[in-house]
Design a protein around this motif. Structure first.
Motif, PDB file in Angstrom:
ATOM      1  N   ALA A  83     -33.468 -46.552  32.986  1.00  0.00           N
ATOM      2  CA  ALA A  83     -33.512 -45.133  32.986  1.00  0.00           C
ATOM      3  C   ALA A  83     -32.532 -44.788  33.857  1.00  0.00           C
ATOM      4  CB  ALA A  83     -34.820 -44.440  33.371  1.00  0.00           C
ATOM      5  N   LYS A  93     -25.592 -44.766  28.102  1.00  0.00           N
ATOM      6  CA  LYS A  93     -26.586 -43.920  27.454  1.00  0.00           C
ATOM      7  C   LYS A  93     -27.457 -44.921  26.408  1.00  0.00           C
ATOM      8  CE  LYS A  93     -23.637 -40.005  27.523  1.00  0.00           C
ATOM      9  NZ  LYS A  93     -23.004 -38.919  26.591  1.00  0.00           N
ATOM     10  N   ARG A  98     -30.189 -45.755  28.781  1.00  0.00           N
ATOM     11  CA  ARG A  98     -30.825 -44.655  29.487  1.00  0.00           C
ATOM     12  C   ARG A  98     -31.784 -44.035  28.496  1.00  0.00           C
ATOM     13  NH1 ARG A  98     -26.832 -42.623  31.442  1.00  0.00           N
ATOM     14  NH2 ARG A  98     -26.714 -40.658  30.284  1.00  0.00           N
ATOM     15  N   PHE A  99     -31.063 -43.573  27.308  1.00  0.00           N
ATOM     16  CA  PHE A  99     -31.984 -42.633  26.355  1.00  0.00           C
ATOM     17  C   PHE A  99     -33.014 -43.242  25.807  1.00  0.00           C
ATOM     18  CE2 PHE A  99     -28.088 -39.920  25.329  1.00  0.00           C
ATOM     19  CZ  PHE A  99     -28.117 -39.266  26.287  1.00  0.00           C
ATOM     20  N   ARG A 152     -35.890 -43.131  28.681  1.00  0.00           N
ATOM     21  CA  ARG A 152     -36.465 -42.040  28.816  1.00  0.00           C
ATOM     22  C   ARG A 152     -37.138 -41.615  27.775  1.00  0.00           C
ATOM     23  NH1 ARG A 152     -36.741 -40.980  33.592  1.00  0.00           N
ATOM     24  NH2 ARG A 152     -37.442 -39.079  32.808  1.00  0.00           N
ATOM     25  N   VAL A 159     -40.636 -43.396  28.385  1.00  0.00           N
ATOM     26  CA  VAL A 159     -41.232 -43.064  29.580  1.00  0.00           C
ATOM     27  C   VAL A 159     -41.907 -41.670  29.422  1.00  0.00           C
ATOM     28  CG1 VAL A 159     -41.103 -42.359  32.081  1.00  0.00           C
ATOM     29  CG2 VAL A 159     -39.884 -44.377  31.301  1.00  0.00           C
ATOM     30  N   GLU A 160     -41.286 -40.646  28.719  1.00  0.00           N
ATOM     31  CA  GLU A 160     -41.832 -39.477  28.711  1.00  0.00           C
ATOM     32  C   GLU A 160     -42.849 -39.493  27.549  1.00  0.00           C
ATOM     33  OE1 GLU A 160     -41.197 -37.070  30.633  1.00  0.00           O
ATOM     34  OE2 GLU A 160     -39.699 -38.130  31.519  1.00  0.00           O
ATOM     35  N   GLU A 219     -40.647 -44.243  36.980  1.00  0.00           N
ATOM     36  CA  GLU A 219     -40.260 -43.126  37.648  1.00  0.00           C
ATOM     37  C   GLU A 219     -40.141 -43.533  39.125  1.00  0.00           C
ATOM     38  OE1 GLU A 219     -38.764 -39.900  36.813  1.00  0.00           O
ATOM     39  OE2 GLU A 219     -38.465 -41.572  35.110  1.00  0.00           O
ATOM     40  N   ARG A 247     -37.187 -45.927  39.244  1.00  0.00           N
ATOM     41  CA  ARG A 247     -35.841 -44.955  39.208  1.00  0.00           C
ATOM     42  C   ARG A 247     -35.600 -44.411  40.538  1.00  0.00           C
ATOM     43  NH1 ARG A 247     -33.978 -40.381  38.416  1.00  0.00           N
ATOM     44  NH2 ARG A 247     -35.915 -39.618  38.275  1.00  0.00           N
TER      45      ARG A 247
END
Length: 250
Positions: free
Chosen positions: A43, A48, A51-52, A55, A58-59, A104, A107
């Protein structure tokens, strides 16, 4: 029935439930930390492609209820394939849920490392793996430990929810004890004390890790100094005699 008699009668079942709770807490906690580090590094990546997906994962697991995740993994997922053992489902759900929250913390700790440290690794032409392992992560590790400690204690308490998939963990056995005593003795006395002692042990263990991590960075005493019954030796600066100032007016 006398409280002590009821506790003695349920002692073996309470012990088995406690062992199951400890197993869920320790195994899921370790696996959640691994997931948190992997997702946290992804993350925080500048790429990208890394990272994408991180994310999204995680979300998703932070934004959905642990109860729903357990129900889906245990009751819905077998409709599309082979059924999973309840223990595996419990560990899997706790790992992903708390690993997403821990990502989180990882990060945020990585981004809290001073920018000068990142620039120094670039100036030294370090590879990404080398600078993360040797420079950035050791500093972030000391920063993320308090947050990871809180998450591990939450995981301990959250493990009680696995009773909905048929696992007789400690809270479930406390509810059985309540049937022969009352809610105050079973939950407010036995349950409260046992969960508090486990949480206290986890917290102290993580604090020792935090002390060690900070000492390796030169930011505090060592574990040996903390655990030693003898008072710490004064430093050279402390032993230097200071000038004596006398009062009085001119």
């Amino acid at each position: 029935m006398d409280y002590l008699d009821a506790l003695s009668m349920h002692a073996s079942r309470l012990w088995e439930g406690l062992l199951l709770t400890l197993q869920l807490t320790i195994v899921s906690g370790i696996l959640a930390f691994i997931v948190a580090v992997v997702l946290g590094l992804m993350a925080g990546s500048t790429k990208k492609l890394l990272r994408f997906p991180a994310r999204i994962i995680v979300e998703f697991f932070r934004g959905t209820s642990l109860l729903v995740q357990l129900m889906w993994l245990f009751y819905v997922l077998p409709l599309f394939g082979p059924s999973l053992d309840a223990m595996l489902v419990g560990i899997f759900a706790l790992t992903l849920n708390y690993g997403a929250y821990g990502a989180e913390a990882v990060r945020a700790s990585m981004t809290s490392v001073p920018q000068s440290q990142w620039e120094a690794t670039i100036a030294l032409s370090m590879s990404w793996q080398h600078k993360i392992r040797r420079v950035i992560f050791p500093q972030a590790w000391a920063l993320m430990l308090p947050s990871l400690t809180n998450l591990w204690v939450h995981l301990l308490k959250g493990s009680s929810i696995v009773y909905i998939i048929g696992m007789s963990e400690f809270t479930f056995e406390l509810l059985q004890l309540r049937r022969t005593t009352d809610w105050f003795f079973a939950l407010a006395v036995v349950g409260l004390v046992v969960y508090f002692l486990i949480a206290l042990a986890l917290t102290q263990l993580m604090r020792l890790l935090e002390v060690r991590a900070k000492h390796r960075l030169g930011r505090g005493p060592s574990l040996k100094e903390i655990l030693s019954p003898m008072p710490p030796k004064p430093s050279v600066a402390d032993e230097t005699p200071k000038p004596h100032v006398t009062g009085g007016s001119r």
